[in-house]
Each structure stands twice: as structure tokens, then as C-alpha cells.
Enzyme design. Structure first.
Site, PDB file in Angstrom:
ATOM      1  CB  CYS A 133      -0.913  -0.015   1.224  1.00 48.44           C
ATOM      2  SG  CYS A 133      -1.919   1.474   1.364  1.00 48.44           S
ATOM      3  CB  CYS A 136      -0.546   2.497   4.151  1.00 47.12           C
ATOM      4  SG  CYS A 136      -2.005   1.806   3.399  1.00 47.12           S
ATOM      5  CG  ASP A 137       3.244   1.070   4.378  1.00 46.20           C
ATOM      6  OD1 ASP A 137       2.782   1.543   5.430  1.00 46.20           O
ATOM      7  OD2 ASP A 137       3.051  -0.105   4.012  1.00 46.20           O
TER       8      ASP A 137
END
Ligand code: NAP
Length: 307
Positions: A133, A136-137
Site C-alpha cells: 500500500c 499507507c507506507d
């Protein structure tokens, strides 16, 4: 308490089902998963969901859906369903928090989870350079060199997102042709710090002395190449989230739920499936939302038959 309709999953299919079910006056509960919003909540730029001329993100869309469902009285619970007893008239859903939820009908809208590449040390490297992701990261790799693996819409969109954070984004894809829409491929090709590496297979994740990802060993057009990257974002498609169902419901060979043609009705009475978990081909938020609405309408009809 026995709910009329229990919905598993909180993506566009689940929320849409909750809006329709609660608005129809049915006692509705949603078991949302580990976090609200499903896969679409990871999307930073949503530009093809009808009704929004300006760009929105997935969190905005799903939060609006949640508020709308709650305004009609749908109840929301965090957590995952780990097992289900759905063959009897009263269906029982067991959650990872130890809760037992009873309902007359169930709508499965659990969507999909990212597909791993299958490298031996892949699972051990999650959080140490391997991610599924970028939204997200991606931020953890600000100014670094990263790779995105895959050639579908998700890989291209993740590359574009990462190009605003990372120094260089290497798009590693096994073919020269892309499954992604041409508009996404063209945007990536026009982006200076996105470099295409095709046709390329990943042979190894090489780690440093601390056990974090250091480089990828690739076969690029059958020639070995070592690509130094701090992270690799694996974006090679998804798998349906149906494991908790056991073998009581009919699934296809890839694990997607089979429903009657043009309906959301599954092979189990009172159980309906909506969104990506039953749709291997057209995985779009708008299609999932429509499918959730249909599932709720079918569930409401079913409730009349058992009254
Ligand atoms: P996808 O379209 O299935 O693409 C998966 C990609 O991963 C393909 O390029 C595939 O290569 C590659 N791949 C699969 N297995 C691999 C392996 N073992 N090793 C290396 N590469 C592998 O998946 P997706 O991009 O996650 O998209 C899923 C669905 O959501 C699609 O229907 C997509 O259109 C949709 N979506 C739409 C949008 C949008 O804005 N409209 C955004 C994101 C996703 P091959 O091509 O060689 O098979």
C-alpha cells in the site's frame, strides 16, 4: 438481539448495502473489518466516482457513506468475522473480538486483499521494505528510490502517487504491455522520475545486515540486474477475502463467491454477496456500490419470505 441484516465489510459495497438496508427500516449491523473503508480508503485520487467533479480521496468517499448509513440507524462494529455459521435460519457471525452476532440475513461485502508475489522472504520483509500500500507506507520512503511491481491500474496509480514522495520510482512489470488504462500509463511515462523496467521478473529480495530490503535481483529481458531500492510496493492484483466462510458457500476456482446470474443471492439461503468479493472482472467502486444496494434490496425481499 437478532439483527435483520448483518453486513460484513465496509467498502463501497458494504456501506451502500447498509444505507439501503437501514433506510428500508431493517435492523442493520455492519462488521467493518480492521479499519473502516476497505481497499478504496487507500486511494488518494478518486476521479471516476460519479458525482464529484473535483478529485476526492477514498477516505472522504467512504466516510461520507458511513455517516449516511448511520443517519438511517445502521450500527457499526469494528472487527473481522473469523468464522460463520450461515446454513441455519438464524445466521451466526463470530468476530475476532469474541463477539457472536446473530442475524436473519447476511450480506458478504468483504472485498479483496493484496496478492503476494510469493518470494520466500516476502512475509518477513513486510514493514522492512515490502509493502502492499503506497498510500499507507509511501511517506516512510521520502526522497529514496523505490520500486512498484505490477502493470495494472493499481501499480500505475501507486507509481504516480509515489513519484511525488520518492526520488525515483522504478516500475517493474513482467511484460512490455500494460493491463492498466492507457491514461494511467501515459501519465506515468510523462513523469520524469518514474522509470519503466520491462519485461522484468523478480528473482530475489536482497537484504542488508539489519534484515531490511536493500535491492531486487531482476531478470530484465533475461539479463540479470541488481536494482538498489529502499522499498518495493507489490501491486499485482488481489485475492477475494472468503477464507472465513469455510466450504459452505459455492466459490469459483479463484475463491470468488458465485451468485445467481444478475443477482447477489448466493448458494446459501438468506446470504448475499456484493462488490469485489463476487466480481473478478469489473472491480470499481461505483459497481461495488450498486451491487451493495442490490444485495440490500434482495435481503429485504428475503426477509418478507421468512416472516
Ligand atoms: P490487475 O488489473 O489484475 O493487474 C495485476 C498486474 O499484476 C498485472 O499487470 C499482472 O501482469 C501483474 N501480475 C499478476 N501476477 C503477477 C506475478 N505473479 N508476478 C508479476 N506480476 C504479476 O490488478 P490491479 O491493478 O490491482 O487492479 C484490480 C482491479 O481494480 C482492476 O479491474 C483495475 O482496473 C481496477 N482498478 C481501477 C482503478 C481505476 O482508477 N479505474 C484503480 C485501481 C484498480 P499481467 O498483465 O502480465 O498479467
Amino acid at each position: 438481539m437478532i439483527y435483520d441484516i448483518a453486513i460484513i465489510g465496509s467498502g463501497p459495497a458494504g456501506y451502500s448495502a447498509a444505507i439501503y438496508a437501514a433506510r428500508a427500516g431493517k435492523k442493520t449491523v455492519m462488521i467493518a473489518g480492521m479499519q473502516f473503508g476497505g481497499q478504496i480508503a487507500r486511494t488518494m485520487h478518486l476521479e471516476n466516482y460519479p458525482g464529484f467533479a473535483q478529485k476526492i480521496d477514498g477516505i472522504f468517499l467512504t466516510e461520507e457513506m458511513r455517516k449516511q448509513a448511520e443517519s438511517f440507524g445502521a450500527e457499526m462494529k469494528m472487527g473481522s468475522v473469523v468464522s460463520a455459521d450461515i446454513l441455519k435460519k438464524i445466521k451466526i457471525l463470530n468476530t475476532d473480538g469474541g463477539e457472536k452476532i446473530e442475524a436473519h440475513s447476511v450480506i458478504i461485502a468483504t472485498g479483496t486483499t493484496p496478492r503476494p508475489l510469493g518470494m520466500p522472504n516476502e512475509a518477513a520483509l513486510i514493514g522492512k521494505g515490502i509493502s502492499y500500500c503506497a498510500t499507507c507506507d509511501g511517506f516512510f520512503f521520502k526522497g529514496r528510490d523505490v520500486a512498484v511491481v505490477g502493470g495494472g491500474n493499481s501499480a500505475l496509480i501507486e507509481s504516480l502517487h509515489l513519484s511525488t514522495i520518492a526520488r525515483t520510482v522504478y516500475l517493474v512489470h513482467r511484460r512490455n504491455e500494460f493491463r492498466a488504462e492507457e491514461i494511467n500509463v501515459a501519465r506515468a511515462r510523462e513523469t520524469e522520475n518514474i522509470k519503466f523496467i520491462t519485461p522484468a521478473e523478480i528473482d530475489e529480495f536482497i537484504t542488508d545486515e539489519k534484515g531490511a530490503l536493500k535491492s531486487l535481483r531482476l531478470s530484465v529481458d533475461k539479463h540479470e540486474q541488481i536494482l538498489d531500492v529502499s522499498a518495493a510496493f507489490i501491486s499485482i492484483g488481489t485475492m477475494p477475502s472468503t477464507a472465513f466462510l469455510g466450504d459452505v458457500i459455492e466459490l469459483d476456482n479463484s475463491g470468488y463467491i458465485i451468485t445467481e446470474p444478475n443477482l447477489t443471492k448466493t448458494t446459501v439461503d438468506g446470504v448475499f454477496a456484493a462488490g469485489d468479493v463476487k466480481a473478478p472482472r469489473f472491480r470499481q467502486a461505483v459497481i461495488a456500490a450498486a451491487s451493495g444496494a442490490q444485495a440490500a434490496m434482495e435481503a429485504v425481499d428475503y426477509l418478507y419470505t421468512i416472516e
